[in-house]
Design a protein around this motif. Structure first.
Motif, PDB file in Angstrom:
ATOM      1  N   ASP A 120       0.822  -1.207   0.000  1.00  0.00           N
ATOM      2  CA  ASP A 120       0.000   0.000   0.000  1.00  0.00           C
ATOM      3  C   ASP A 120       0.854   1.255   0.000  1.00  0.00           C
ATOM      4  OD1 ASP A 120       0.604  -1.179   2.554  1.00  0.00           O
ATOM      5  OD2 ASP A 120      -0.535   0.410   3.508  1.00  0.00           O
ATOM      6  N   MET A 121       2.052   1.194   0.575  1.00  0.00           N
ATOM      7  CA  MET A 121       2.954   2.344   0.545  1.00  0.00           C
ATOM      8  C   MET A 121       3.740   2.381  -0.770  1.00  0.00           C
ATOM      9  SD  MET A 121       4.023   5.054   2.009  1.00  0.00           S
ATOM     10  CE  MET A 121       5.423   6.178   2.164  1.00  0.00           C
ATOM     11  N   TRP A 122       4.356   1.260  -1.125  1.00  0.00           N
ATOM     12  CA  TRP A 122       5.248   1.261  -2.283  1.00  0.00           C
ATOM     13  C   TRP A 122       4.508   1.532  -3.588  1.00  0.00           C
ATOM     14  CZ3 TRP A 122      10.140   2.080  -2.058  1.00  0.00           C
ATOM     15  CH2 TRP A 122      10.885   1.660  -0.950  1.00  0.00           C
ATOM     16  N   PHE A 123       3.313   0.967  -3.748  1.00  0.00           N
ATOM     17  CA  PHE A 123       2.567   1.172  -4.986  1.00  0.00           C
ATOM     18  C   PHE A 123       1.409   2.142  -4.819  1.00  0.00           C
ATOM     19  CE2 PHE A 123       4.710  -2.876  -5.812  1.00  0.00           C
ATOM     20  CZ  PHE A 123       5.266  -2.589  -7.052  1.00  0.00           C
ATOM     21  N   GLY A 124       0.781   2.143  -3.653  1.00  0.00           N
ATOM     22  CA  GLY A 124      -0.340   3.034  -3.438  1.00  0.00           C
ATOM     23  C   GLY A 124       0.058   4.475  -3.243  1.00  0.00           C
ATOM     24  N   ARG A 125       1.306   4.717  -2.788  1.00  0.00           N
ATOM     25  CA  ARG A 125       1.689   6.088  -2.464  1.00  0.00           C
ATOM     26  C   ARG A 125       3.025   6.496  -3.110  1.00  0.00           C
ATOM     27  NH1 ARG A 125       0.379   8.423   3.114  1.00  0.00           N
ATOM     28  NH2 ARG A 125      -0.259  10.041   1.648  1.00  0.00           N
ATOM     29  N   VAL A 126       4.062   5.672  -2.985  1.00  0.00           N
ATOM     30  CA  VAL A 126       5.390   6.050  -3.482  1.00  0.00           C
ATOM     31  C   VAL A 126       5.462   5.991  -4.999  1.00  0.00           C
ATOM     32  CG1 VAL A 126       7.840   5.415  -3.468  1.00  0.00           C
ATOM     33  CG2 VAL A 126       6.536   5.396  -1.332  1.00  0.00           C
ATOM     34  N   GLY A 127       4.724   5.079  -5.624  1.00  0.00           N
ATOM     35  CA  GLY A 127       4.777   4.955  -7.079  1.00  0.00           C
ATOM     36  C   GLY A 127       5.996   4.186  -7.559  1.00  0.00           C
ATOM     37  N   LEU A 128       6.315   3.070  -6.887  1.00  0.00           N
ATOM     38  CA  LEU A 128       7.479   2.272  -7.264  1.00  0.00           C
ATOM     39  C   LEU A 128       7.397   1.792  -8.709  1.00  0.00           C
ATOM     40  CD1 LEU A 128      10.107   0.800  -6.415  1.00  0.00           C
ATOM     41  CD2 LEU A 128       8.666  -1.104  -5.632  1.00  0.00           C
ATOM     42  N   GLN A 129       6.182   1.618  -9.227  1.00  0.00           N
ATOM     43  CA  GLN A 129       6.031   1.121 -10.588  1.00  0.00           C
ATOM     44  C   GLN A 129       6.730   2.013 -11.608  1.00  0.00           C
ATOM     45  OE1 GLN A 129       3.633   2.121  -8.534  1.00  0.00           O
ATOM     46  NE2 GLN A 129       1.902   3.114  -9.571  1.00  0.00           N
ATOM     47  N   HIS A 130       6.725   3.317 -11.388  1.00  0.00           N
ATOM     48  CA  HIS A 130       7.356   4.228 -12.347  1.00  0.00           C
ATOM     49  C   HIS A 130       8.879   4.070 -12.326  1.00  0.00           C
ATOM     50  CE1 HIS A 130       3.381   5.818 -12.602  1.00  0.00           C
ATOM     51  NE2 HIS A 130       3.403   6.289 -11.362  1.00  0.00           N
ATOM     52  N   ILE A 131       9.425   3.853 -11.150  1.00  0.00           N
ATOM     53  CA  ILE A 131      10.869   3.632 -11.029  1.00  0.00           C
ATOM     54  C   ILE A 131      11.253   2.321 -11.706  1.00  0.00           C
ATOM     55  CG2 ILE A 131      12.735   3.230  -9.378  1.00  0.00           C
ATOM     56  CD1 ILE A 131      11.223   5.085  -7.447  1.00  0.00           C
ATOM     57  N   LEU A 132      10.460   1.269 -11.498  1.00  0.00           N
ATOM     58  CA  LEU A 132      10.745  -0.015 -12.142  1.00  0.00           C
ATOM     59  C   LEU A 132      10.665   0.115 -13.659  1.00  0.00           C
ATOM     60  CD1 LEU A 132       8.733  -2.373  -9.770  1.00  0.00           C
ATOM     61  CD2 LEU A 132      11.212  -2.041  -9.827  1.00  0.00           C
ATOM     62  N   ASP A 133       9.668   0.848 -14.146  1.00  0.00           N
ATOM     63  CA  ASP A 133       9.576   1.077 -15.603  1.00  0.00           C
ATOM     64  C   ASP A 133      10.864   1.690 -16.139  1.00  0.00           C
ATOM     65  OD1 ASP A 133       6.965   0.113 -15.727  1.00  0.00           O
ATOM     66  OD2 ASP A 133       6.059   2.111 -15.605  1.00  0.00           O
ATOM     67  N   ALA A 134      11.381   2.705 -15.434  1.00  0.00           N
ATOM     68  CA  ALA A 134      12.592   3.390 -15.889  1.00  0.00           C
ATOM     69  C   ALA A 134      13.795   2.455 -15.863  1.00  0.00           C
ATOM     70  CB  ALA A 134      12.851   4.622 -15.027  1.00  0.00           C
ATOM     71  N   LEU A 135      13.942   1.677 -14.813  1.00  0.00           N
ATOM     72  CA  LEU A 135      15.087   0.770 -14.693  1.00  0.00           C
ATOM     73  C   LEU A 135      15.048  -0.328 -15.748  1.00  0.00           C
ATOM     74  CD1 LEU A 135      15.039   0.523 -10.812  1.00  0.00           C
ATOM     75  CD2 LEU A 135      16.885   1.524 -12.159  1.00  0.00           C
ATOM     76  N   ILE A 136      13.857  -0.853 -16.017  1.00  0.00           N
ATOM     77  CA  ILE A 136      13.734  -1.896 -17.038  1.00  0.00           C
ATOM     78  C   ILE A 136      13.989  -1.312 -18.415  1.00  0.00           C
ATOM     79  CG2 ILE A 136      12.100  -3.481 -18.130  1.00  0.00           C
ATOM     80  CD1 ILE A 136      10.821  -3.809 -15.304  1.00  0.00           C
ATOM     81  N   ALA A 137      13.457  -0.109 -18.672  1.00  0.00           N
ATOM     82  CA  ALA A 137      13.681   0.533 -19.969  1.00  0.00           C
ATOM     83  C   ALA A 137      15.155   0.825 -20.208  1.00  0.00           C
ATOM     84  CB  ALA A 137      12.859   1.818 -20.059  1.00  0.00           C
ATOM     85  N   ASP A 138      15.885   1.168 -19.121  1.00  0.00           N
ATOM     86  CA  ASP A 138      17.314   1.462 -19.243  1.00  0.00           C
ATOM     87  C   ASP A 138      18.177   0.209 -19.257  1.00  0.00           C
ATOM     88  OD1 ASP A 138      16.783   4.137 -19.281  1.00  0.00           O
ATOM     89  OD2 ASP A 138      17.274   4.496 -17.176  1.00  0.00           O
ATOM     90  N   GLY A 139      17.578  -0.963 -19.045  1.00  0.00           N
ATOM     91  CA  GLY A 139      18.348  -2.203 -19.026  1.00  0.00           C
ATOM     92  C   GLY A 139      19.066  -2.461 -17.725  1.00  0.00           C
TER      93      GLY A 139
END
Length: 442
Positions: free
Chosen positions: A236-255
């Motif tokens: 609930d904190m990591w995805f509901g508030r911090v938005g970890l998904q956006h960071i993961l998107d960036a890291l995966i896109a950058d390899g």
């Protein structure tokens, strides 16, 4: 450089160079001159941002960090609530000082140049004068602290854990830089929220279930192979508030990270979190025997423990360590950030005993058992008091038992602003080496 050789990280109250010059300027000024000096000061601050960060000639490894508040005639006190830089037993030490004849309030700290942290500010605009009795003042400041909010002069912020507000974030020049770059506008992953059975947790959850957050990478990044998995406490904190998904998107896109899935159960609330997290067998059973099988039946996920990480912070760090110890056939890697190693069985939920006499309970459990085939990464902030010694003790125990164990000590507190950066670094270390071997994702 060894940790012992690093310059002192402890905060020291100082008057920064910019404030010192301002004080000299207004000391002999009339009312109009003070108003002009204050207006010029705030224009300068607007261009720089807050807090003010300035070099110190006599301490090149440190910076003068000045927190600011723009008050008005009704402002009586301003309280700085900086994560683990505040003595909560003596809040008066964190009151800002007023520049006479102006609307400027300030508090300067000398901090080591690699510090990162969050803070909030509360202004007292009550009609009553501040009490002079220290105990009465402490009680009043505790009440004031409940209303602390983000710094309106700082554009960088992140959500607080339980409240609806935000905290401001600052990072000094030598603080570790985040591993992610610009967030991608396309090829983004998706976050789904599901309610699954949770019979292991009891207390009615077998009927009502438990909410979990699931992150899956963009389809364009996937090659059909089973995805590695991160099981992460406090969804609930990591995805509901911090938005970890956006960071993961960036890291995966950058390899920097392979495409991976994240399973993150809700903590629900303070009471439920305190009852379930820690080294509790029932929660490990829920993760290993209910959450992972449910997810593997729904998405193409690995069942290989070598490609499965369990991670958590604070009590969640304890849960992760316990999960790796009990179920190494499910969790091959543990990332425990600021683990609450003061915890032991029998403590009532919500009770914190940060002072441990002797060896912490979970450290003793690891020491007494045969090693299991897991890797462990520990993170702790240098401003976390006895938790630093507890983590060092666990590291030494694991190292002596020939575990694959690493340790990081960041210059910060018990703080998502720090955990966010350190968690990403740990995940990159765990997942990146295996990326060249397609079979390792099965």
């Amino acid at each position: 450089m060894s940790l012992a050789a690093l310059p002192d990280h402890r905060p020291v109250r100082v008057t920064g160079p910019r404030i010192a010059r301002l004080l000299d300027r207004v000391a002999a000024a009339d009312e109009a001159q003070r108003a002009r000096a204050a207006e010029e000061f705030w224009q300068d601050v607007a261009a720089r941002g807050t807090p003010l960060v300035e070099a110190l000639d006599d301490a090149p490894d440190h910076r003068a960090v000045t927190f600011l508040w723009r008050g008005h005639r009704a402002t009586r006190q301003v309280l700085l609530m900086a994560n683990r830089l505040v003595d909560r037993a003596n809040l008066a030490d964190s009151l800002m000082e007023h520049v006479p004849g102006t609307d400027i309030w300030h508090l300067g700290l000398r901090l080591r140049a690699d510090h990162r942290g969050s803070y909030r500010i509360a202004a007292d605009v009550s009609t009553k004068e501040p009490p002079t009795d220290p105990e009465v003042l402490q009680a009043r400041l505790r009440s004031l602290a409940a209303h602390a909010a983000r710094d309106p002069l700082n554009s960088v912020s992140m959500p607080t854990r339980w409240g609806a507000g935000e905290a401001s974030v600052f990072a000094l020049p030598e603080a570790p830089a985040p591993a992610w770059g610009a967030l991608p506008s396309d090829a983004v992953g998706r976050v789904e929220r599901h309610r699954i059975g949770a019979a292991a947790l009891g207390a009615g959850f077998d009927e009502t279930g438990r909410d979990i957050w699931g992150y899956l990478p963009a389809a364009s990044h996937c090659d059909g192979e089973p995805l590695p998995v991160l099981v992460l406490c406090d969804g609930d904190m990591w995805f509901g508030r911090v938005g970890l998904q956006h960071i993961l998107d960036a890291l995966i896109a950058d390899g920097k990270l392979p495409p991976l899935a994240v399973l993150a159960p809700d903590a629900v609330d303070r009471h439920v979190r305190g009852r379930e997290l820690g080294a509790r067998d029932a929660y490990v059973e829920f993760l290993a025997d209910e959450l992972l099988p449910w997810a593997a039946g729904r998405w193409p996920l690995t069942v290989d423990p070598a490609r499965t990480v369990v991670a958590g912070q604070s009590l969640g760090g304890m849960a992760a360590l316990h999960a790796g110890r009990l179920r190494p056939e499910r969790f091959g890697h543990v990332v425990a950030q600021s683990p609450s190693l003061w915890w032991r069985p029998g403590l009532p939920p919500g009770v914190v005993h940060k002072h441990v006499f002797g060896v912490p309970w979970l450290v003793a459990q690891y020491a007494a058992a045969e090693p299991v085939p897991i890797s462990v990464h520990l993170d702790v902030g240098l401003h976390e008091g006895s938790m630093v010694d507890h983590c060092r003790a666990l590291y030494d125990t694991l190292h002596s038992a020939r575990y694959r164990v690493t340790r990081g000590e960041f210059n910060g507190g018990h703080d998502y602003a720090c955990w966010q950066v350190a968690l990403v670094d740990a995940l990159v270390r765990v997942f990146a080496p295996a990326r060249t071997d397609p079979a390792s994702s099965r």
